[in-house]
Design a protein around this motif. Sequence first.
Motif, PDB file in Angstrom:
ATOM      1  N   PRO A   1      58.707 -38.318  -4.762  1.00  0.00           N
ATOM      2  CA  PRO A   1      59.944 -37.586  -4.494  1.00  0.00           C
ATOM      3  C   PRO A   1      59.738 -35.962  -4.160  1.00  0.00           C
TER       4      PRO A   1
ATOM      5  N   CYS B   1      64.215 -30.281  -4.003  1.00  0.00           N
ATOM      6  CA  CYS B   1      65.689 -30.735  -3.779  1.00  0.00           C
ATOM      7  C   CYS B   1      65.870 -31.972  -4.441  1.00  0.00           C
ATOM      8  N   GLY B   2      65.133 -32.562  -4.781  1.00  0.00           N
ATOM      9  CA  GLY B   2      65.237 -33.941  -5.718  1.00  0.00           C
ATOM     10  C   GLY B   2      65.783 -35.340  -4.613  1.00  0.00           C
ATOM     11  N   SER B   3      66.283 -34.940  -3.760  1.00  0.00           N
ATOM     12  CA  SER B   3      66.804 -36.034  -2.733  1.00  0.00           C
ATOM     13  C   SER B   3      65.956 -36.578  -1.499  1.00  0.00           C
TER      14      SER B   3
ATOM     15  N   ARG C   1      62.035 -37.154   0.127  1.00  0.00           N
ATOM     16  CA  ARG C   1      60.609 -37.486  -0.211  1.00  0.00           C
ATOM     17  C   ARG C   1      59.675 -36.873   0.484  1.00  0.00           C
TER      18      ARG C   1
ATOM     19  N   CYS D   1      59.111 -32.091   3.015  1.00  0.00           N
ATOM     20  CA  CYS D   1      60.237 -32.626   2.370  1.00  0.00           C
ATOM     21  C   CYS D   1      61.023 -33.362   3.644  1.00  0.00           C
TER      22      CYS D   1
ATOM     23  N   ASN E   1      63.967 -34.236   3.714  1.00  0.00           N
ATOM     24  CA  ASN E   1      65.281 -33.809   4.007  1.00  0.00           C
ATOM     25  C   ASN E   1      65.292 -32.285   4.809  1.00  0.00           C
TER      26      ASN E   1
ATOM     27  N   CYS F   1      65.899 -28.894   3.440  1.00  0.00           N
ATOM     28  CA  CYS F   1      64.863 -28.676   2.178  1.00  0.00           C
ATOM     29  C   CYS F   1      63.716 -27.640   2.925  1.00  0.00           C
TER      30      CYS F   1
END
Length: 356
Positions: A267, A271-273, A275, A285, A287, A290
């Motif tokens: 992860p 951003c945590g959302s 991968r 990332c 995202n 991000c």
Amino acid sequence: YPRFAGYAAGLDGTPLNRRSVNDGKVTDHHALIITENLPGELSKDERAVYELVAGRMLEAFSGKCVKDVTTAILSAGDTDFTVKGSVMKVAGWRAVFGEQETGGDEEAASLPPLQEGESLPISNVELLEKQTKPKPLHTESSLLAAMENAGKELEDAELKASLKDAGIGTPATRAAIIETLFARQYIVREKKNLVPTDKGLAVYRIVRDKKIADVEMTGMWETALSKIEAGSMDADTFRKGIEVYAAQITAELLSVQLSVAGGETCPCPKCGSGRILFYPKVAKCSNVDCTLTIFRNKCDKQLSDKQIVELVTKRKTGLIKGFKGKNGKAFDASLVLDEQFNVVFSFPEKKAKPKK
């Protein structure tokens, strides 16, 4: 040229095999043609290559290899057994390198004289238990052949026939496609074999059922391009079909994410959302909003997937050896992901030496 001079002299005045000349099938220029100029001093490797090319040239225009093939069916009880044997009558092109029959042992064997209806004694019966072997790994040569005959493994007879003259790429581009697989670390060489990496297998598992991996579509493209070249198909029609296809595969591929690092899912710590996706030069990332990007090359040291995973999960790696400073001197350090998610060096503390 001593090795082939005698054989070549034997072709003088004989009809040449014209099977290798068909101007209707000429496409790319990828042939090596032997001239009348004798080679000078050659190294061992250069001579081997020269003789392969020169010998192949002679083989292409030599006569056919003629052999008698015998198939005998032997019946024992309710079971039929088949054995094959062959005898070479005219060596033809095989005489260039003095090759013998290259079929299997059974096919190349010489059978004793047999008569139809003859009874033979059974000297021994043995039941063997064997297992089938998986297909061998591809070599560059076998992979090129598989790309050329992309539809060979299809079960649909009609589709297989339509793809007979179509393949993946052209003779001029297939080698470059394989080099791209190496460059992206999807496959590696192990002696002569091509072995898929974890990254390559992960990509395969994701795309194998997608339109982008459809051999039928690839073959149809090559067929369509050939028709356009011959003037029997409109290029604009093909272009519109490509636009529809591109939209479809893009929609499919955007619905999946690829993350390869020893089979782990990593992860994004920023951003945590998203991968972490691993590429040859960076890890970033998934995202799109991000901005986390980690460059693999740090001071002339290439970071591995494992080291990047350790960095983003623990925010610090263990001691990494082999960095090089601007002055060319090597140094060891850990990498740290700071509060702004920048990658910085952390140097080991120097222990004070006791006074003598």
